[in-house]
Design a protein around this motif. Structure first.
Motif, short mmCIF file in Angstrom:
data_model
loop_
_atom_site.label_atom_id
_atom_site.label_comp_id
_atom_site.label_asym_id
_atom_site.label_seq_id
_atom_site.Cartn_x
_atom_site.Cartn_y
_atom_site.Cartn_z
N VAL A 1 0.85 -1.19 0.00
CA VAL A 1 0.00 0.00 0.00
C VAL A 1 0.89 1.24 0.00
CG1 VAL A 1 -1.87 1.22 1.14
CG2 VAL A 1 -1.70 -1.26 1.37
N PHE A 2 0.72 2.07 -1.01
CA PHE A 2 1.51 3.29 -1.13
C PHE A 2 0.67 4.49 -0.70
CE2 PHE A 2 3.46 0.29 -3.94
CZ PHE A 2 4.82 0.54 -3.84
N SER A 3 1.18 5.25 0.25
CA SER A 3 0.56 6.50 0.63
C SER A 3 1.27 7.61 -0.13
CB SER A 3 0.69 6.73 2.15
OG SER A 3 0.13 7.97 2.51
N GLY A 4 0.57 8.18 -1.10
CA GLY A 4 1.22 9.08 -2.04
C GLY A 4 1.74 8.26 -3.21
N GLN A 5 1.94 8.90 -4.33
CA GLN A 5 2.35 8.20 -5.54
C GLN A 5 3.65 8.77 -6.09
OE1 GLN A 5 -1.14 7.85 -8.25
NE2 GLN A 5 -2.31 8.48 -6.45
N GLY A 6 4.43 7.90 -6.71
CA GLY A 6 5.71 8.32 -7.26
C GLY A 6 6.25 7.29 -8.21
N PRO A 7 7.32 7.61 -8.93
CA PRO A 7 7.87 6.72 -9.95
C PRO A 7 8.49 5.45 -9.39
CG PRO A 7 9.32 8.61 -9.61
CD PRO A 7 8.06 8.89 -8.85
N GLU A 8 8.75 5.40 -8.06
CA GLU A 8 9.39 4.21 -7.49
C GLU A 8 8.42 3.06 -7.23
OE1 GLU A 8 10.93 7.71 -4.83
OE2 GLU A 8 9.06 7.15 -5.82
N GLU A 9 7.12 3.30 -7.40
CA GLU A 9 6.11 2.30 -7.02
C GLU A 9 6.44 0.90 -7.52
OE1 GLU A 9 2.03 3.00 -8.00
OE2 GLU A 9 2.01 4.96 -7.02
N GLN A 10 6.51 0.74 -8.83
CA GLN A 10 6.66 -0.61 -9.38
C GLN A 10 8.03 -1.20 -9.07
OE1 GLN A 10 5.35 -0.98 -13.44
NE2 GLN A 10 3.34 -0.10 -13.01
N LYS A 11 9.05 -0.36 -8.97
CA LYS A 11 10.37 -0.85 -8.59
C LYS A 11 10.34 -1.44 -7.18
CE LYS A 11 15.21 0.63 -8.21
NZ LYS A 11 16.15 1.79 -8.34
N ILE A 12 9.60 -0.80 -6.29
CA ILE A 12 9.47 -1.29 -4.91
C ILE A 12 8.70 -2.61 -4.89
CG2 ILE A 12 8.37 -0.83 -2.69
CD1 ILE A 12 9.12 2.13 -3.09
N VAL A 13 7.60 -2.68 -5.65
CA VAL A 13 6.82 -3.91 -5.70
C VAL A 13 7.65 -5.05 -6.26
CG1 VAL A 13 4.80 -5.04 -6.72
CG2 VAL A 13 4.62 -2.69 -5.88
N GLU A 14 8.41 -4.79 -7.31
CA GLU A 14 9.26 -5.83 -7.88
C GLU A 14 10.28 -6.33 -6.86
OE1 GLU A 14 9.20 -4.54 -12.61
OE2 GLU A 14 10.81 -3.82 -11.29
N TYR A 15 10.80 -5.43 -6.05
CA TYR A 15 11.75 -5.83 -5.01
C TYR A 15 11.06 -6.72 -3.97
CZ TYR A 15 15.10 -5.55 -1.19
OH TYR A 15 15.97 -5.87 -0.18
N LEU A 16 9.85 -6.34 -3.57
CA LEU A 16 9.11 -7.12 -2.58
C LEU A 16 8.72 -8.49 -3.11
CD1 LEU A 16 6.81 -4.33 -1.10
CD2 LEU A 16 8.69 -5.49 0.08
N MET A 17 8.61 -8.63 -4.41
CA MET A 17 8.23 -9.91 -5.02
C MET A 17 9.40 -10.89 -5.08
SD MET A 17 5.83 -8.52 -8.14
CE MET A 17 5.41 -10.16 -8.75
#
Length: 241
Positions: A220-236
């Motif tokens: 869950v992201f509070s606020g949006q930014g270009p790092e979103e998908q990079k962070i999700v990929e890391y968590l995966m």
């Protein structure tokens, strides 16, 4: 020890135990008193820990996590070997974590469903990193994980996820399937947890869901930014740390 002109001495003690760093400071206690306090610190007795494991779940948050032993106990509570990355891309670091009831993941279907448990880890950049950030940037990330049941399949089939509003009613949020790391991920449209936004600035949350064997994950992201998908990929990644 630090001193400033006209101010009392202030002592700082920093130490590490079982991979966890601690800091204690005071300008009231003497150095010997602080050393005595540190020397008296110990982990709770096993019978006290047992109370956290066998509680009656009267509160939504069951227990906070503060050290390595808490993390091991949390994995027992949620029923699987949960991931616990310490840092995320974009200078996000774990700032708090807890085990809670399912209400913090999505809408509760019935009493039995409400008793299910999840692990949540909150990541933030820290106040010193936020001062010059635009309002549109990511302020924090919550990484939630729990046994799936059939949640992911139902969300995918319905094309939406339901959250619980303050009044207990459903807040349905649209989902879109995307592909990250070669795997399917469900992404919400920007939403407000309690339903209708008061304005565009209220649409601050975005969630990503993915399914891995028996566990459903949500970022869950509070606020949006270009790092979103990079962070999700890391968590995966299975080797995330």
């Amino acid at each position: 020890m630090t001193t400033w002109k006209g101010q009392p001495e202030r002592y700082y003690y920093i130490w590490k135990d079982q991979g966890i760093s601690y800091e204690l400071s005071s300008y009231i206690l003497s150095s010997s008193e602080m050393e005595q306090m540190i020397g008296s610190m110990k982990f709770p007795e096993a019978k006290v820990n047992k109370l956290h494991e066998d509680n009656e779940y009267h509160g939504i948050i069951l227990t906070g996590l503060y050290d390595a032993e808490d993390i091991r106990r949390a994995q027992k509570l949620v029923g699987f070997k949960a991931a616990f990355p310490r840092k995320l891309p974009g200078e996000f670091a774990a700032s708090s974590s807890y085990v809670s009831r399912k209400a913090n993941f999505n809408h509760v279907e019935n009493d039995e469903d409400s008793m299910r448990k999840l692990l949540n880890v909150l990541y933030s950049r820290g106040d010193h990193k936020q001062k010059n950030k635009a309002d549109s940037g990511i302020r924090d990330v919550s990484f939630k994980q729990m046994l799936n049941g059939n949640m992911y399949q139902e969300m995918k089939k319905n094309g939406q996820v339901s959250y619980s509003k303050i009044d207990g009613e459903r807040n349905n949020v649209k989902l879109t399937a995307i592909t990250l790391q070669g795997k399917e991920v469900l992404r919400t449209e920007p939403y407000n947890l309690d339903g209708e936004p008061k304005g565009p600035n209220d649409l601050r949350l975005v969630s990503y869901f993915w399914f891995d064997g028996k566990v459903c994950y949500q970022a869950v992201f509070s606020g949006q930014g270009p790092e979103e998908q990079k962070i999700v990929e890391y968590l995966m990644k299975p080797d995330r740390k």
